[in-house]
Design a protein around this motif. Structure first.
Motif, PDB file in Angstrom:
ATOM      1  N   ASP A 117       0.766  -1.233  -0.039  1.00  0.00           N
ATOM      2  CA  ASP A 117       0.024   0.004  -0.111  1.00  0.00           C
ATOM      3  C   ASP A 117       0.760   1.088   0.127  1.00  0.00           C
ATOM      4  OD1 ASP A 117      -3.317   0.600   0.927  1.00  0.00           O
ATOM      5  OD2 ASP A 117      -2.016   2.153   1.210  1.00  0.00           O
ATOM      6  N   LEU A 118       0.624   2.245  -0.722  1.00  0.00           N
ATOM      7  CA  LEU A 118       1.201   3.410  -0.921  1.00  0.00           C
ATOM      8  C   LEU A 118       0.994   4.413   0.684  1.00  0.00           C
ATOM      9  CD1 LEU A 118       1.877   2.537  -3.635  1.00  0.00           C
ATOM     10  CD2 LEU A 118       1.581   4.833  -4.598  1.00  0.00           C
ATOM     11  N   ASN A 119       2.006   4.772   1.117  1.00  0.00           N
ATOM     12  CA  ASN A 119       1.874   5.728   2.026  1.00  0.00           C
ATOM     13  C   ASN A 119       1.778   7.244   1.843  1.00  0.00           C
ATOM     14  OD1 ASN A 119       2.226   3.751   4.023  1.00  0.00           O
ATOM     15  ND2 ASN A 119       4.388   3.795   3.722  1.00  0.00           N
ATOM     16  N   GLY A 120       0.845   7.799   2.171  1.00  0.00           N
ATOM     17  CA  GLY A 120       0.635   9.189   2.164  1.00  0.00           C
ATOM     18  C   GLY A 120      -0.079   9.797   0.602  1.00  0.00           C
ATOM     19  N   LEU A 121      -0.754   8.724   0.016  1.00  0.00           N
ATOM     20  CA  LEU A 121      -1.145   9.295  -1.227  1.00  0.00           C
ATOM     21  C   LEU A 121      -2.413  10.135  -1.093  1.00  0.00           C
ATOM     22  CD1 LEU A 121      -1.192   8.694  -4.254  1.00  0.00           C
ATOM     23  CD2 LEU A 121      -2.516   6.587  -4.108  1.00  0.00           C
ATOM     24  N   LYS A 122      -3.228   9.827   0.010  1.00  0.00           N
ATOM     25  CA  LYS A 122      -4.298  10.878   0.014  1.00  0.00           C
ATOM     26  C   LYS A 122      -3.889  12.333   0.386  1.00  0.00           C
ATOM     27  CE  LYS A 122      -8.790  11.270   2.275  1.00  0.00           C
ATOM     28  NZ  LYS A 122      -8.585  12.759   2.590  1.00  0.00           N
ATOM     29  N   GLN A 123      -2.986  12.355   1.177  1.00  0.00           N
ATOM     30  CA  GLN A 123      -2.535  13.756   1.345  1.00  0.00           C
ATOM     31  C   GLN A 123      -1.933  14.365   0.259  1.00  0.00           C
ATOM     32  OE1 GLN A 123       0.799  13.737   4.248  1.00  0.00           O
ATOM     33  NE2 GLN A 123       1.183  15.699   4.250  1.00  0.00           N
ATOM     34  N   ILE A 124      -1.241  13.531  -0.649  1.00  0.00           N
ATOM     35  CA  ILE A 124      -0.671  14.234  -1.856  1.00  0.00           C
ATOM     36  C   ILE A 124      -1.531  14.544  -2.819  1.00  0.00           C
ATOM     37  CG2 ILE A 124       0.630  13.675  -3.986  1.00  0.00           C
ATOM     38  CD1 ILE A 124       2.579  12.086  -2.096  1.00  0.00           C
ATOM     39  N   ASN A 125      -2.690  13.655  -2.933  1.00  0.00           N
ATOM     40  CA  ASN A 125      -4.020  13.903  -3.808  1.00  0.00           C
ATOM     41  C   ASN A 125      -4.644  15.226  -3.350  1.00  0.00           C
ATOM     42  OD1 ASN A 125      -3.687  11.895  -5.676  1.00  0.00           O
ATOM     43  ND2 ASN A 125      -4.842  10.582  -4.356  1.00  0.00           N
ATOM     44  N   ASP A 126      -4.660  15.667  -1.983  1.00  0.00           N
ATOM     45  CA  ASP A 126      -5.569  16.579  -1.450  1.00  0.00           C
ATOM     46  C   ASP A 126      -4.920  17.723  -1.621  1.00  0.00           C
ATOM     47  OD1 ASP A 126      -7.433  14.569  -0.791  1.00  0.00           O
ATOM     48  OD2 ASP A 126      -6.980  14.679   1.606  1.00  0.00           O
ATOM     49  N   GLU A 127      -3.281  17.896  -1.433  1.00  0.00           N
ATOM     50  CA  GLU A 127      -2.748  18.885  -1.373  1.00  0.00           C
ATOM     51  C   GLU A 127      -1.952  19.402  -2.725  1.00  0.00           C
ATOM     52  OE1 GLU A 127       0.370  18.430   1.619  1.00  0.00           O
ATOM     53  OE2 GLU A 127      -1.032  18.270   3.171  1.00  0.00           O
ATOM     54  N   HIS A 128      -1.752  18.226  -3.663  1.00  0.00           N
ATOM     55  CA  HIS A 128      -1.064  18.826  -4.848  1.00  0.00           C
ATOM     56  C   HIS A 128      -1.931  18.191  -6.243  1.00  0.00           C
ATOM     57  CE1 HIS A 128       2.456  19.846  -2.592  1.00  0.00           C
ATOM     58  NE2 HIS A 128       2.175  18.838  -1.893  1.00  0.00           N
ATOM     59  N   GLY A 129      -3.053  17.586  -5.794  1.00  0.00           N
ATOM     60  CA  GLY A 129      -3.895  17.256  -6.958  1.00  0.00           C
ATOM     61  C   GLY A 129      -3.520  15.831  -7.374  1.00  0.00           C
ATOM     62  N   HIS A 130      -4.371  15.020  -8.025  1.00  0.00           N
ATOM     63  CA  HIS A 130      -4.612  13.856  -8.408  1.00  0.00           C
ATOM     64  C   HIS A 130      -3.513  13.505  -9.594  1.00  0.00           C
ATOM     65  CE1 HIS A 130      -7.943  11.989  -6.290  1.00  0.00           C
ATOM     66  NE2 HIS A 130      -8.373  13.213  -6.469  1.00  0.00           N
ATOM     67  N   VAL A 131      -2.988  14.617 -10.443  1.00  0.00           N
ATOM     68  CA  VAL A 131      -1.911  14.417 -11.217  1.00  0.00           C
ATOM     69  C   VAL A 131      -0.706  13.864 -10.532  1.00  0.00           C
ATOM     70  CG1 VAL A 131      -0.455  15.484 -12.914  1.00  0.00           C
ATOM     71  CG2 VAL A 131      -2.834  16.090 -12.999  1.00  0.00           C
ATOM     72  N   ALA A 132      -0.476  14.658  -9.280  1.00  0.00           N
ATOM     73  CA  ALA A 132       0.808  14.079  -8.629  1.00  0.00           C
ATOM     74  C   ALA A 132       0.409  12.815  -7.936  1.00  0.00           C
ATOM     75  CB  ALA A 132       1.058  15.313  -7.405  1.00  0.00           C
ATOM     76  N   GLY A 133      -0.688  12.599  -7.523  1.00  0.00           N
ATOM     77  CA  GLY A 133      -0.553  11.151  -6.801  1.00  0.00           C
ATOM     78  C   GLY A 133      -0.391   9.962  -8.178  1.00  0.00           C
ATOM     79  N   ASP A 134      -1.114  10.360  -9.235  1.00  0.00           N
ATOM     80  CA  ASP A 134      -0.964   9.284 -10.257  1.00  0.00           C
ATOM     81  C   ASP A 134       0.299   9.263 -10.724  1.00  0.00           C
ATOM     82  OD1 ASP A 134      -3.738   9.186 -10.490  1.00  0.00           O
ATOM     83  OD2 ASP A 134      -4.053  10.507 -12.303  1.00  0.00           O
ATOM     84  N   ALA A 135       1.193  10.297 -10.594  1.00  0.00           N
ATOM     85  CA  ALA A 135       2.671   9.946 -10.764  1.00  0.00           C
ATOM     86  C   ALA A 135       3.178   9.159  -9.918  1.00  0.00           C
ATOM     87  CB  ALA A 135       3.565  11.460 -10.807  1.00  0.00           C
ATOM     88  N   LEU A 136       2.802   9.106  -8.514  1.00  0.00           N
ATOM     89  CA  LEU A 136       3.391   8.123  -7.539  1.00  0.00           C
ATOM     90  C   LEU A 136       3.125   6.856  -7.821  1.00  0.00           C
ATOM     91  CD1 LEU A 136       3.165   9.971  -4.019  1.00  0.00           C
ATOM     92  CD2 LEU A 136       5.235   9.427  -5.364  1.00  0.00           C
ATOM     93  N   LEU A 137       1.806   6.536  -8.322  1.00  0.00           N
ATOM     94  CA  LEU A 137       1.100   5.449  -8.684  1.00  0.00           C
ATOM     95  C   LEU A 137       1.996   4.639  -9.670  1.00  0.00           C
ATOM     96  CD1 LEU A 137      -2.699   6.005  -8.232  1.00  0.00           C
ATOM     97  CD2 LEU A 137      -1.135   4.648  -6.917  1.00  0.00           C
ATOM     98  N   ARG A 138       2.162   5.550 -10.768  1.00  0.00           N
ATOM     99  CA  ARG A 138       3.003   4.975 -12.105  1.00  0.00           C
ATOM    100  C   ARG A 138       4.501   4.595 -11.446  1.00  0.00           C
ATOM    101  NH1 ARG A 138      -0.076   8.815 -15.013  1.00  0.00           N
ATOM    102  NH2 ARG A 138       1.305  10.549 -14.592  1.00  0.00           N
ATOM    103  N   ARG A 139       5.009   5.243 -10.510  1.00  0.00           N
ATOM    104  CA  ARG A 139       6.400   5.060  -9.915  1.00  0.00           C
ATOM    105  C   ARG A 139       6.526   3.713  -9.320  1.00  0.00           C
ATOM    106  NH1 ARG A 139       8.426  10.297  -7.060  1.00  0.00           N
ATOM    107  NH2 ARG A 139      10.008   8.658  -6.216  1.00  0.00           N
ATOM    108  N   ALA A 140       5.409   3.792  -8.426  1.00  0.00           N
ATOM    109  CA  ALA A 140       5.096   2.307  -7.768  1.00  0.00           C
ATOM    110  C   ALA A 140       5.165   1.036  -8.919  1.00  0.00           C
ATOM    111  CB  ALA A 140       3.953   2.300  -6.936  1.00  0.00           C
TER     112      ALA A 140
END
Length: 501
Positions: free
Chosen positions: A375-398
């Protein structure tokens, strides 16, 4: 006179007749149109031209085409028979001779040179094909043969001309030619690749195998693979159309036929072996999907239809093969299949495939099976603060990290929003721990490579040795992952209820 072609009908020799009465009766009742003519005027005209120094009549006519009218005017029709009157629709000889300008018209003078040249060159006759017209205007295609009668060679004052109506024959020939041209146009302009082939040598090879008492043909070609290769070599390509050249990247037929070894290679042999088995079974119309190659080496997916043409079933000497390029369709199907099994964001397997793999492992193993739940840590915080584009980038990196770690036999999937799982068949605790170590190593490199948000993953692990333990192992791995996740948030002094993920 009309231009004329050899009819195969020899003009009779009057010296063979016993009396003038015999000649008159034979001439009048002959089933072919006969004309008795006087060419003496043409003979005198030729003699005058020679005296004037003309030696090449063809060149003279080219420079002075009006001389053809002079030739035509020098000819005199003495008599015609009944068949001639019937053919041209004349009630009497007088009516026909009065209206010869209607019979011999159009490009008649242009054709006249063809019948005059043989006589200029010393022959005593000619045979040509031309066009005449009946008195009511109907076109007649005719074959004409003329001969100076025996005893009149010096002055050409008696020439027998036979005229045969070949209008119907030529019309049939023209219709046949038009039909053939239509078929040729359909073949050449077809948007489908068409091959006309001769499989007669293949049939002889198959028949020879039957005569040897072979009944299990599949086993035979498995034991004798050289037979399949021999059959492929014996196919003779008779013709291909333009679409075939385009499909396979050939400039012309010679280039394509010289490169058939490049077109039919690889798995084509196995496909052809199956085709031979169907032919052995008596099927002369076949359909299948095959793989060919362009001369450039690019793969082409093909839908092939094979048919021995009617009238050639005994020998297989005329076969029509049509090929439709389905490469684009195959790519679309492969992509749809890929989408059905993969997560489009991370390119990992999706939850549906993961569940199918779980079911397969529960039935077949191999055991032991280890499970990693991540499970990715802190994904919701990144989505809330920086938008889902930043969150999607983390998912792709995973997805990149897990793809680099997973062994070929492993299944790594995105099972939810920020949830992942890895199934490791045939892997015990030590192997699973080694995999986790590799994940952490690659994760560290990934964070060094990418600037910005740090990628952090909580991992839980469990191992089972039989099917009945698999579900419990999944639960243990999931709980272990949550323990890791709780430790991460405690270390980071983050309140999970506020930020989640």
């Amino acid at each position: 006179m009309p231009s004329r072609h050899n009819t195969g009908l020899e003009v009779f020799n009057v010296s063979l007749l016993s009396s003038p009465a015999d000649y008159s009766q034979l001439f009048a009742l002959a089933p072919v149109s006969l004309w008795l003519e006087d060419f003496s005027g043409l003979k005198r005209l030729f003699d005058r031209w020679r005296a004037e120094g003309i030696s090449d009549l063809r060149a003279h006519v080219a420079v002075h085409p009006e001389c053809l009218a002079e030739c035509a005017a020098s000819l005199q029709v003495l008599e015609v028979n009944q068949r001639t009157l019937e053919l041209f629709g004349a009630s009497s000889q007088a009516q026909l001779l009065t209206n010869l300008s209607q019979v011999f018209r159009g490009d008649m003078l242009d054709h006249l040179a063809q019948q005059m040249l043989p006589m200029w060159e010393g022959q005593l006759g000619f045979a040509v094909q031309t066009v005449n017209y009946t008195l009511d205007g109907r076109r007649l295609d005719v074959q004409v043969q003329a001969r100076v009668l025996q005893g009149h060679e010096e002055h050409w004052d008696r020439v027998m001309v036979s005229l045969q109506d070949i209008t119907q024959e030529l019309q049939s020939s023209r219709l046949l030619a038009a039909s053939e041209q239509h078929a040729r146009n359909l073949f050449d302009c077809s948007p489908v690749s068409l091959w006309v082939e001769d499989f007669s040598a293949v049939k002889r090879l198959i028949d020879d195998v039957r005569l040897r008492g072979i009944e299990d043909f599949r086993t035979f070609i498995n034991v004798h693979p050289e037979f399949v290769s021999r059959c492929m070599q014996e196919i003779r390509v008779i013709d291909v159309n333009q679409q075939t050249l385009t499909m396979f990247g050939a400039q012309n037929k010679v280039e394509l036929l010289a490169g058939l070894g490049k077109v039919f290679q690889g798995e084509m042999r196995d496909s052809f072996a199956e085709q031979l088995i169907e032919l052995w079974q008596g099927k002369t119309t076949l359909m299948r999907e095959v793989v060919n190659y362009r001369l450039s080496g690019d793969l082409v997916n093909i839908h092939m239809q094979f048919a021995v043409l009617p009238g050639h079933l005994a020998d297989w000497d005329l076969v029509l093969v049509s090929l439709v390029d389905i490469t684009a369709r195959k790519k679309a199907e492969a992509y749809l299949e890929y989408l059905g099994k993969h997560d489009s964001l991370t390119q990992l397997r999706n939850r549906a495939f993961y569940m199918d793999e779980l079911n397969r492992l529960s039935r077949k193993g191999p055991w032991p099976v280890s499970v990693l739940v991540m499970d990715l840590n802190g994904l919701k915080q990144i989505n809330d603060e920086h938008g889902h584009v930043a969150g999607d980038a983390l998912l792709r990196r995973a997805g990149e990290v897990f793809s680099k770690v997973a062994a070929p036999q492993a299944c790594v999937a995105r099972t939810g929003g920020d949830e992942f799982a890895m199934l490791l068949p045939g892997t015990d605790d030590r192997g699973a721990l080694a995999t986790i170590d590799r994940i952490h190593s690659i994760l560290e490199l990934n964070n060094q490579f990418y600037s910005g948000h740090k990628l952090s993953i909580a991992i839980g692990m469990a191992t089972c040795t039989s099917s009945d333990q698999l579900e419990a192992a999944l639960i243990r791995a999931d709980r272990a992952m949550y323990v890791e996740k709780t430790r991460y948030y405690q270390e980071q002094h983050i309140e999970r209820r506020g930020h989640g993920g």
